[in-house]
Enzyme design. Sequence first.
Site, PDB file in Angstrom:
ATOM      1  N   TRP A  10     -11.441  -2.706  -2.539  1.00  0.00           N
ATOM      2  CA  TRP A  10     -10.232  -3.033  -3.302  1.00  0.00           C
ATOM      3  C   TRP A  10     -10.349  -4.349  -4.041  1.00  0.00           C
ATOM      4  O   TRP A  10      -9.618  -4.574  -5.014  1.00  0.00           O
ATOM      5  CB  TRP A  10      -9.020  -3.049  -2.381  1.00  0.00           C
ATOM      6  CG  TRP A  10      -8.588  -1.684  -1.962  1.00  0.00           C
ATOM      7  CD1 TRP A  10      -8.698  -1.120  -0.723  1.00  0.00           C
ATOM      8  CD2 TRP A  10      -7.992  -0.686  -2.796  1.00  0.00           C
ATOM      9  NE1 TRP A  10      -8.216   0.165  -0.727  1.00  0.00           N
ATOM     10  CE2 TRP A  10      -7.769   0.459  -1.991  1.00  0.00           C
ATOM     11  CE3 TRP A  10      -7.628  -0.644  -4.140  1.00  0.00           C
ATOM     12  CZ2 TRP A  10      -7.193   1.625  -2.495  1.00  0.00           C
ATOM     13  CZ3 TRP A  10      -7.049   0.524  -4.633  1.00  0.00           C
ATOM     14  CH2 TRP A  10      -6.834   1.624  -3.817  1.00  0.00           C
ATOM     15  N   ASN A  70     -13.181  -5.298  -5.547  1.00  0.00           N
ATOM     16  CA  ASN A  70     -14.309  -5.258  -6.491  1.00  0.00           C
ATOM     17  C   ASN A  70     -14.249  -4.116  -7.491  1.00  0.00           C
ATOM     18  O   ASN A  70     -15.001  -4.136  -8.464  1.00  0.00           O
ATOM     19  CB  ASN A  70     -15.635  -5.160  -5.716  1.00  0.00           C
ATOM     20  CG  ASN A  70     -16.010  -6.448  -5.038  1.00  0.00           C
ATOM     21  OD1 ASN A  70     -16.621  -7.336  -5.645  1.00  0.00           O
ATOM     22  ND2 ASN A  70     -15.653  -6.577  -3.775  1.00  0.00           N
ATOM     23  N   TRP A  71     -13.405  -3.131  -7.290  1.00  0.00           N
ATOM     24  CA  TRP A  71     -13.401  -2.008  -8.225  1.00  0.00           C
ATOM     25  C   TRP A  71     -12.504  -2.290  -9.433  1.00  0.00           C
ATOM     26  O   TRP A  71     -12.692  -1.708 -10.490  1.00  0.00           O
ATOM     27  CB  TRP A  71     -12.988  -0.728  -7.503  1.00  0.00           C
ATOM     28  CG  TRP A  71     -11.529  -0.403  -7.580  1.00  0.00           C
ATOM     29  CD1 TRP A  71     -10.535  -0.930  -6.809  1.00  0.00           C
ATOM     30  CD2 TRP A  71     -10.906   0.519  -8.470  1.00  0.00           C
ATOM     31  NE1 TRP A  71      -9.330  -0.398  -7.154  1.00  0.00           N
ATOM     32  CE2 TRP A  71      -9.522   0.509  -8.186  1.00  0.00           C
ATOM     33  CE3 TRP A  71     -11.371   1.361  -9.479  1.00  0.00           C
ATOM     34  CZ2 TRP A  71      -8.605   1.295  -8.862  1.00  0.00           C
ATOM     35  CZ3 TRP A  71     -10.453   2.147 -10.169  1.00  0.00           C
ATOM     36  CH2 TRP A  71      -9.089   2.111  -9.853  1.00  0.00           C
ATOM     37  N   ASN A  72     -11.532  -3.173  -9.297  1.00  0.00           N
ATOM     38  CA  ASN A  72     -10.614  -3.519 -10.387  1.00  0.00           C
ATOM     39  C   ASN A  72     -10.467  -5.039 -10.408  1.00  0.00           C
ATOM     40  O   ASN A  72      -9.528  -5.592  -9.831  1.00  0.00           O
ATOM     41  CB  ASN A  72      -9.267  -2.833 -10.175  1.00  0.00           C
ATOM     42  CG  ASN A  72      -8.354  -2.959 -11.381  1.00  0.00           C
ATOM     43  OD1 ASN A  72      -8.556  -3.813 -12.242  1.00  0.00           O
ATOM     44  ND2 ASN A  72      -7.344  -2.106 -11.448  1.00  0.00           N
ATOM     45  N   ILE A  73     -11.392  -5.702 -11.084  1.00  0.00           N
ATOM     46  CA  ILE A  73     -11.438  -7.167 -11.062  1.00  0.00           C
ATOM     47  C   ILE A  73     -10.226  -7.809 -11.737  1.00  0.00           C
ATOM     48  O   ILE A  73      -9.693  -8.798 -11.223  1.00  0.00           O
ATOM     49  CB  ILE A  73     -12.752  -7.673 -11.693  1.00  0.00           C
ATOM     50  CG1 ILE A  73     -13.941  -7.234 -10.834  1.00  0.00           C
ATOM     51  CG2 ILE A  73     -12.751  -9.188 -11.835  1.00  0.00           C
ATOM     52  CD1 ILE A  73     -13.920  -7.750  -9.423  1.00  0.00           C
ATOM     53  N   VAL A  81      -7.051  -6.881 -11.851  1.00  0.00           N
ATOM     54  CA  VAL A  81      -5.934  -6.855 -10.904  1.00  0.00           C
ATOM     55  C   VAL A  81      -6.239  -7.726  -9.690  1.00  0.00           C
ATOM     56  O   VAL A  81      -5.357  -8.435  -9.178  1.00  0.00           O
ATOM     57  CB  VAL A  81      -5.628  -5.407 -10.486  1.00  0.00           C
ATOM     58  CG1 VAL A  81      -4.618  -5.375  -9.345  1.00  0.00           C
ATOM     59  CG2 VAL A  81      -5.107  -4.616 -11.675  1.00  0.00           C
ATOM     60  N   TYR A  97      -1.803 -14.045  -3.541  1.00  0.00           N
ATOM     61  CA  TYR A  97      -2.438 -14.289  -2.251  1.00  0.00           C
ATOM     62  C   TYR A  97      -2.579 -15.780  -1.946  1.00  0.00           C
ATOM     63  O   TYR A  97      -2.124 -16.264  -0.899  1.00  0.00           O
ATOM     64  CB  TYR A  97      -3.803 -13.605  -2.230  1.00  0.00           C
ATOM     65  CG  TYR A  97      -4.572 -13.761  -0.938  1.00  0.00           C
ATOM     66  CD1 TYR A  97      -4.203 -13.051   0.193  1.00  0.00           C
ATOM     67  CD2 TYR A  97      -5.668 -14.619  -0.857  1.00  0.00           C
ATOM     68  CE1 TYR A  97      -4.908 -13.182   1.383  1.00  0.00           C
ATOM     69  CE2 TYR A  97      -6.375 -14.756   0.323  1.00  0.00           C
ATOM     70  CZ  TYR A  97      -5.985 -14.040   1.444  1.00  0.00           C
ATOM     71  OH  TYR A  97      -6.691 -14.187   2.621  1.00  0.00           O
ATOM     72  N   HIS A 130       2.007   1.461  -7.174  1.00  0.00           N
ATOM     73  CA  HIS A 130       1.460   2.821  -7.206  1.00  0.00           C
ATOM     74  C   HIS A 130       2.593   3.850  -7.177  1.00  0.00           C
ATOM     75  O   HIS A 130       2.569   4.835  -7.937  1.00  0.00           O
ATOM     76  CB  HIS A 130       0.505   3.044  -6.027  1.00  0.00           C
ATOM     77  CG  HIS A 130      -0.889   2.561  -6.277  1.00  0.00           C
ATOM     78  ND1 HIS A 130      -1.245   1.231  -6.230  1.00  0.00           N
ATOM     79  CD2 HIS A 130      -2.024   3.238  -6.591  1.00  0.00           C
ATOM     80  CE1 HIS A 130      -2.529   1.107  -6.492  1.00  0.00           C
ATOM     81  NE2 HIS A 130      -3.039   2.304  -6.722  1.00  0.00           N
ATOM     82  N   TYR A 147       6.636  21.170  -8.105  1.00  0.00           N
ATOM     83  CA  TYR A 147       6.885  22.594  -8.354  1.00  0.00           C
ATOM     84  C   TYR A 147       8.120  23.072  -7.607  1.00  0.00           C
ATOM     85  O   TYR A 147       8.925  23.863  -8.121  1.00  0.00           O
ATOM     86  CB  TYR A 147       5.661  23.418  -7.943  1.00  0.00           C
ATOM     87  CG  TYR A 147       4.666  23.617  -9.048  1.00  0.00           C
ATOM     88  CD1 TYR A 147       4.548  24.836  -9.698  1.00  0.00           C
ATOM     89  CD2 TYR A 147       3.844  22.583  -9.463  1.00  0.00           C
ATOM     90  CE1 TYR A 147       3.641  25.020 -10.724  1.00  0.00           C
ATOM     91  CE2 TYR A 147       2.927  22.753 -10.482  1.00  0.00           C
ATOM     92  CZ  TYR A 147       2.828  23.969 -11.112  1.00  0.00           C
ATOM     93  OH  TYR A 147       1.935  24.143 -12.130  1.00  0.00           O
TER      94      TYR A 147
END
Length: 515
Positions: free
Chosen positions: A404, A406-409, A411, A420, A445, A507
């Site tokens: 979390w 490292n995949w979206n620097i 954010v 933080y 989210h 649905y």
Amino acid sequence: MVDRAPREPVHRRRRTTVSGGGTNAVANVNGGKVHGDGGKAQASPANAKTDVFSKHASNGKLEKKTQDPSFTAQGHPRERSRVRDVSDRLSCHVMQESLLSSASGYSNYRGILNWCVVMLVLSNARLFLENLIKYGILVDPIQVVSLFLKDPYSWPAACLMIVSNVFVIATFYTERRLAVGKISESTGLMLHGLNLTAILVFPVVMVLCVTSLTPVGGVLSLGIYTILFMKMYSYKDTNMWCREIRLAKVKRLTRSNSCPSVTRLSGKTHVSYPGNLTYRDIYYFVFIPTLCYELNFPRSPRIRKRFLLRRLFEMLFFMQLLVGLIQQWMVPTVQNSMKPFQEMDFSRMVERLLKLAVPNHLIWLIFFYWFFHSSMNFVAELMQFGDREFYRDWWNSETVTYFWSNWNIPVHKWCLRHFYKPMLRKGVNKFMAQAAVFLASAFFHEYLVSIPLRMFRLWAFSGMMAQVPLAWFVGRFLNGNYGNAAVWMSLIIGQPVAVLMYVHDYYVIHYGTSE
């Protein structure tokens, strides 16, 4: 005259040294005998002499000479090759570990990685061919374009982006008044709070009131305003920190607070507060691919046209590929998954989940490359923005927290800088601060999913909050490759579960049945 008896020819006897088993032995090549006590090979000391028989030049007799053993065993190239050949025949084993053992230290698994890629491609090709045989060709690019053109309210970039300028200008003028001291810090904080709240509430009202707005258009609208919220929050915080630094200085500024402070250092323009409070500066920040504001961004020297064209081609290609895979692969699989969920057939639910996991994960990986590499690099190159670290090696994550972070620097930097670390400075412990970050991420989210679908189910919120105990478990009990496998499993299985939950509820709510 006396007849002499004919002289018999003199035969030269050769000797060579044969090394085997770590000892040197002298063997008679002609007779095949081995000299030494007991017929065994004897090791000679380093300075020992080896007997060599040669013919005397004058009388043809054999004369015993002495030479260094290095001449016969190592001196001549043929002798050396002969020694090595015999040594190879006598000894062929050494002390060593198997390659797949951890003690061997072997790490070159490139061939196995290529094999995995080939197997993955063949497996996906089989599934895709099965899909084509069963459903036919479902790809229709015109259908996606028509969603944005048939109704102007379905195109969020046309109206919502224009309205977003109101919030940008409100933030800008609030900071200008704070810089010159026309309003107090408390008043400025209140105005910023109202403006940031309006950024989050306004698109919600638009999505809920405009019934013709599709879920895709709603996600795009809320995504744009969420990014704007984070940018304006960072703009507010950074300028507040600049005012705190200015007040902390002992010497007063020689310039007026309302006068821009712009200097040139080594041919580059260096801006200091409040010289950054210009329309050009704030709109540059709005359009560049980052969420954290600073007064002097790193800038690239020029625009690389070839690089720009490559990224543009990737954007167009992968966008069409994403749309095609969703239409051809995802939609039929999701539709066929509704009946097992309605009947609560557990075995078929698991089968549908695993069947959806492959296309969902493939689409997610393609989206990651399209957005974080192609699109963001295209915008950064166009704006000459120098910091291109939009992601790190999240695929090597051995813990959930590493993934979390490292995949979206963009954010991650925003959460670290504005959420933080301020909590740590106020005395909050690290675990509670991390939990608060996950809580905020879970809120956004759910905000981006539930409102466009016009239903409140908390599946995305629960999935994000489940990352907290998962992160603790993986970090505590799993290490190395096991931790990396756990991270991949959570990505491959977790996302399809949330997708099926939302689609099933959607649905049921809108069509009365999930069949």
